[in-house]
Structures are given as C-alpha cells and as structure tokens.
Design an enzyme around this catalytic site. Structure first.
Site, mmCIF file in Angstrom:
data_model
loop_
_atom_site.group_PDB
_atom_site.id
_atom_site.type_symbol
_atom_site.label_atom_id
_atom_site.label_comp_id
_atom_site.label_asym_id
_atom_site.label_seq_id
_atom_site.Cartn_x
_atom_site.Cartn_y
_atom_site.Cartn_z
ATOM 1 N N PHE A 154 0.866 -1.179 0.000
ATOM 2 C CA PHE A 154 0.000 0.000 0.000
ATOM 3 C C PHE A 154 0.898 1.223 0.000
ATOM 4 C CE2 PHE A 154 -2.357 3.520 1.743
ATOM 5 C CZ PHE A 154 -3.515 3.466 0.984
ATOM 6 N N ASP A 239 9.665 2.891 1.600
ATOM 7 C CA ASP A 239 8.482 3.677 1.933
ATOM 8 C C ASP A 239 8.279 3.585 3.443
ATOM 9 O OD1 ASP A 239 5.966 4.650 2.497
ATOM 10 O OD2 ASP A 239 4.979 3.711 0.769
ATOM 11 N N LYS A 268 3.111 11.387 6.753
ATOM 12 C CA LYS A 268 2.329 11.202 7.978
ATOM 13 C C LYS A 268 2.920 11.934 9.173
ATOM 14 C CE LYS A 268 -0.065 7.021 6.490
ATOM 15 N NZ LYS A 268 -1.291 7.725 6.096
#
Length: 414
Positions: A154, A239, A268
């Site tokens: 994801f 990531d 984030k």
C-alpha cells in the site's frame, strides 16, 4: 486507571452523532467507511466526540499522530509560523526552507530533500526520480525502466500507484493502468532476484506492510534487498510513511536490520498530525537529476509545513519517542501474545508500538470487533476482513495502553 466511558447507543430517536453523519453522507463521496463517531476535540491519546464521550485513540491517524493530538510543541510551532507567513509557493525562497531540508537530510543520513505534501505525492516523486535516474545515470533505454514492488503493498491511491497494487478494491474500475512495474511476493528474496533485470531502476518496498495487516518481513530480508540492489545497480526505495519516525522503536524501520536505503519516502508523522508534510530524501547523485520545471508542488515545502516538521525533527533527535515505542511496544506485544491460542486470536504481528491482530472469524469481522471496541471507548480500525490494527500515539501512558487492552480482552471474551 482511566475512567470507563459510558456505553453508547442509548435509546432515543436521533442522536446528534447520527444527524451529523447523515449530513456528511448526503454531501460527501463515500470513499471511506468510518466508524460511526464524530470527533469534536482531542488531546494526547484521547478524543472526545460531539456528545462529550471520550475515546482512547489506538490508531493515531495511521501513524500521522505519533506525537499525540494537540502536542504543545507542534501547536506552538504552527501558531508562531501562522503569524509570520504560511505560503510563498516555490516561486520564492522562504526562511524556513533551508533549515528544513538540511535537518531532515541529517536525520536521514542523506544529502538532499524533495518536499511534497501527502504520502502518495512522495511515492509518485520517488517513482519519477527512480525512472529519471535510470535513464540519465544508469543508462536504461528510453521508456524501458522497470520498478519491482511487493504484493499486498500500500503506497497510496493515485492512478499510477494503484497500477501496481494487488488489492482488487484499490484497482477495480481505475484502468488503464500505468506500465513499468512488476509485483513479487513480499519477503521472498528469490522472487525478487529473478524479477530484477538490466532495465530495473528500483525496488520499492515498505519495511513493514501496514495496510496489509502490519506484516513484518522475515529476518534478513531487508538486508538481502540492500545487498541485491547494490550489486545490480538498482535503487532501494524504502516507503517509511507509516513505519518511520519512531513508530517501530527506531527512527526508521530499516534500522532494525542495519539497512540504509538509497531513498526514504516520508510522510504522515513528519507533519505531526498538524499539517500534511511529505518528502523524498536521498543522495545528491539521485535527487540531483531533477531540473527546474520537471516536478513540483505549490504547497510542497511551504513555511507552515517546514516549521512544524522542524519541530518534529527536533523531537526525534532526543530518542525519547523511539525509546517509548520500544518499551511500550515490548509490553504491547507481550500482552497481545497471551491472547494467541485461546480461540479468539489467531496471530499477532508487528514491531514497536504497532501491531496487527488476526481475530478468529468465529468472533466476528475486524469491522465488528472495531465497533464493539468503540462501544467501550477504544478506537482501532480493521483491515483485510478479520484483522485489526493497533497503533496508539507514542505519547500514550502505560496505564491507558493497559486499559485499552483490557477492553480488547472484554470484547474477545464476549
């Protein structure tokens, strides 16, 4: 011990919560399926809804809120910057930009930073950078660059990113898909080795797959990826949007295997849950392939974002939050491990203050478990059917964490 919130769903015709949710659903696209709670305020690890009920946040905005809701240092940094300047666009320099790039590069042990806003934008930036590096530096023939990714990944939901997703919900009805990607099983070094060719420019991986259920790869896998990519002149892109910035007990999850990738993708928690901030961080050789006009963002690296991110970087330098994630994470996994084998929990995975809990289907779906926990004042979120994710803010107290785990036990016993 934290007070137990009153049970929800008292019997009356239409609640304030129900009216608010109905109004939202009438005028917003249904691209999410949130739990039926309407948050009005939050502090630390706790949130309060519009009817005054308190909930322990055990999700932390998918790790965007590593430092808790309304962290005073981050709010003060944002307020101070709001009174000065919030946006210049990249048409002009501003006085927070150089410090942000310098300090983030130092935190990562890298040389250059390319700031964006969201995690998906940062992943797109990494993809574009790897391709350009492949053509300009490695010498891959035009339009032949290939990037190897992992199944169940994801990395976001843009058209290009869903093109290399293996999740049918993420892909369906969004084609035609962007070519140039090959999907291999996560944690399988042999499959990765076989997928890499002379035209491969990068391997893009999550050090821990969050959305897939907090999947930790086999020991030595990341180190093997690093060795393979170095030998084959391929970029290793990590990531760390969810796994990075303290969540796993280290600044970056790659550190658990002593690995330094060629490129970090961050987001984030970099914005502290205050503003969206993301970035690609790498070497001068790699990010130096970009030239003016080839890639950018009006809001990328804006003064407000830089001010908040600088405070995040400063907080991470102390090691305090990494240590909290280690100590509380050890406790979390020890307690969750006791639930395995009793019939309700089939498996627990994770690292640091981050866990995926596979609930036996006989006890309900992940959504049902999440709703039952919400009724007891604890907020988590399901993924992939029967799995719930636990990722509280790193500032959570041990007392509150234990109280939340008590509610989980109560739900599983029921």
């Amino acid at each position: 011990m934290s007070p137990k919130p009153p049970r929800h769903r008292t019997e009356h015709p239409v609640t304030t919560t129900e009216r608010s949710i109905a109004a939202a659903e009438a005028h917003s696209a249904h691209n999410y399926h949130p739990l039926p709670i309407v948050v009005a305020s939050a502090e630390g690890a706790w949130m309060t809804d519009i009817e005054g009920r308190r909930y322990l946040d055990m999700l932390a905005g998918y790790s965007a809120l590593n430092f808790g809701h309304g962290n005073p240092r981050l709010i003060d940094a944002a307020k101070a910057q709001l009174e000065r300047v919030t946006l210049t666009s990249r048409a002009f320099h501003h006085d927070r930009f150089a410090d942000f790039c310098t300090q983030l590069a130092e935190l990562c042990g890298m040389e250059m930073v390319l700031p964006m806003n969201t995690g998906a934008e940062a992943v797109e930036t990494a993809v574009k950078t790897a391709r350009k590096w492949g053509y300009r530096v490695k010498g891959v023939p035009d339009n032949q660059a290939k990037i190897v990714v992992a199944r169940n990944n994801f990395h976001g939901r843009t058209t290009t990113i869903v093109s290399f997703s293996s999740d049918p919900e993420a892909r369906a009805d969004f084609g035609p898909y962007t070519p140039g990607f090959e999907i291999v099983p996560y944690g399988d070094p042999t499959a990765l080795d076989e997928a890499v060719t002379d035209n491969t420019v990068a391997v893009l991986l999550e050090p821990i797959q969050g959305e897939a259920g907090v999947l930790v790869p086999p020991a030595g896998y990341l180190a093997g990826v690093r060795e393979l990519t170095r030998e084959r002149n391929v970029l290793f892109i990590a990531d760390e949007i969810q796994s990075g910035l303290g969540r796993t007990g280290r600044t970056f999850a790659c550190e658990h295997e002593g690995v330094v990738p060629d490129m970090y993708v961050l987001g984030k928690a970099l914005g502290g849950g205050v503003v969206p901030v993301s970035a690609v961080v790498s070497s001068r050789e790699i990010l130096g392939v970009h030239r003016p006009g080839e890639h950018g963002s009006t809001f990328g690296g804006n003064p407000l974002a830089c001010a908040v991110a600088l405070e995040v970087i400063d907080m991470l330098r102390t090691g305090e939050y990494q240590q909290r994630a280690t100590e509380l994470g050890d406790h979390l996994h020890a307690e969750l491990g006791l639930l395995v084998g009793g019939g309700a929990v089939e498996a627990v995975r994770g690292r640091g203050l981050w866990a995926g809990v596979d609930v036996a289907r006989s006890h309900g779906t992940g959504r049902q478990i999440s709703e039952k926990l919400m009724d007891l004042g604890v907020l988590v979120k399901d993924t992939h059917g029967s799995t719930i994710r636990i990722a509280p803010p790193l500032v959570i107290s041990k007392e509150d964490l234990d109280w939340g785990l008590d509610q989980l036990r109560a739900v599983l016993r029921g």
